[in-house]
Write a protein that holds these residues in place. Structure first.
Motif, short mmCIF file in Angstrom:
data_model
loop_
_atom_site.label_atom_id
_atom_site.label_comp_id
_atom_site.label_asym_id
_atom_site.label_seq_id
_atom_site.Cartn_x
_atom_site.Cartn_y
_atom_site.Cartn_z
N ILE A 7 -42.96 -8.82 -12.19
CA ILE A 7 -42.44 -10.02 -11.54
C ILE A 7 -42.91 -11.23 -12.32
CG2 ILE A 7 -42.52 -11.40 -9.44
CD1 ILE A 7 -43.07 -8.77 -7.92
N ARG A 8 -41.95 -12.03 -12.76
CA ARG A 8 -42.29 -13.25 -13.49
C ARG A 8 -42.39 -14.39 -12.49
NH1 ARG A 8 -42.02 -13.26 -18.99
NH2 ARG A 8 -41.64 -15.49 -19.13
N ARG A 9 -43.56 -14.94 -12.42
CA ARG A 9 -43.77 -16.08 -11.53
C ARG A 9 -43.77 -17.35 -12.38
NH1 ARG A 9 -46.65 -11.90 -9.27
NH2 ARG A 9 -46.33 -11.61 -7.05
N PRO A 10 -43.23 -18.41 -11.83
CA PRO A 10 -43.22 -19.67 -12.59
C PRO A 10 -44.64 -20.13 -12.91
CG PRO A 10 -41.86 -19.84 -10.62
CD PRO A 10 -42.59 -18.55 -10.54
N ILE A 170 -56.17 -21.98 -11.12
CA ILE A 170 -54.72 -22.13 -11.27
C ILE A 170 -54.08 -20.80 -11.65
CG2 ILE A 170 -52.89 -23.16 -12.69
CD1 ILE A 170 -54.54 -25.77 -12.62
N ARG A 171 -54.71 -20.07 -12.54
CA ARG A 171 -54.18 -18.75 -12.92
C ARG A 171 -54.10 -17.84 -11.70
NH1 ARG A 171 -57.77 -18.15 -17.98
NH2 ARG A 171 -56.64 -19.45 -19.46
N ARG A 172 -55.12 -17.90 -10.85
CA ARG A 172 -55.10 -17.07 -9.64
C ARG A 172 -54.00 -17.55 -8.69
NH1 ARG A 172 -61.16 -17.55 -8.00
NH2 ARG A 172 -60.32 -17.03 -5.96
N LEU A 173 -53.83 -18.87 -8.57
CA LEU A 173 -52.77 -19.40 -7.70
C LEU A 173 -51.39 -18.99 -8.21
CD1 LEU A 173 -51.70 -21.18 -5.40
CD2 LEU A 173 -52.01 -23.17 -6.91
N GLU A 174 -51.22 -18.87 -9.50
CA GLU A 174 -49.92 -18.48 -10.06
C GLU A 174 -49.46 -17.11 -9.57
OE1 GLU A 174 -49.49 -20.94 -14.22
OE2 GLU A 174 -50.68 -19.10 -14.27
#
Length: 176
Positions: A7-10, A170-174
């Motif tokens: 899954i590609r997340r923005p 931020i990486r975790r939030l992504e």
């Protein structure tokens, strides 16, 4: 035959004046993983205040929310600042004699945080939309010295690893 689908997340912008992409629900999901004892309904409302205040001033709500999470330990606090201060970014918190700024409500505390990020991220020709309640806004000199989270290390916080800590969050939030 099994297939592996990724899954590609923005990707979240690291620009402080970038546009936040996470919804209040997604921010709350991220928050709850890190503080499962919090009241989820309250955190959704809290996250929405971050989104609304950030949008009003042209600040990246994702970066601001992550910074709040870092500064408050996901609203567990534990240092100079206490919950009743509604100070979500350590504004003016230096030592026991200078514990930091106090704001009447959550919304005003969030507004002050966003306004302080505004001072760091924008130049003097970019004015605030809302009345300035951040008493430390005028002390940010030069204005616009930190347009990204990377610029906050050694400026917003003395910690030279500050931006890396925000980057990790931020990486975790992504993932949400």
């Amino acid at each position: 035959m099994a297939s592996c689908v990724s899954i590609r997340r923005p990707k979240i912008s690291r620009s402080l004046t970038g546009h936040g992409i996470k919804t209040a629900e997604q921010l709350a999901d991220f928050f709850m993983v890190n503080n499962p004892d919090a009241d989820r309904e309250h955190i959704v409302q809290f996250a929405q205040m971050y989104i609304d205040e950030a949008n009003a001033e042209g600040i990246n709500s994702d970066c601001a929310f992550v910074q709040m999470c870092h500064e408050t330990g996901f609203l567990t606090f534990g240092n100079l600042v206490v919950p009743e201060m509604h100070n979500y970014c350590g504004l003016g918190a230096i030592n026991e004699e200078q514990r930091g700024e106090v704001f009447e409500t959550e919304q005003l505390g969030i507004r002050a945080h966003i306004q302080h990020l505004h001072a760091y991220a924008t130049t003097a020709d970019v004015q605030l939309v809302n009345e300035c309640i951040d008493r430390r806004y005028r002390y940010v000199n030069p204005r616009g010295k930190s347009r990204t989270i990377e610029g906050l290390a050694g400026t917003w916080a003395a910690d030279k690893m500050y931006s890396e800590k925000l980057e990790n969050l931020i990486r975790r939030l992504e993932m949400f």
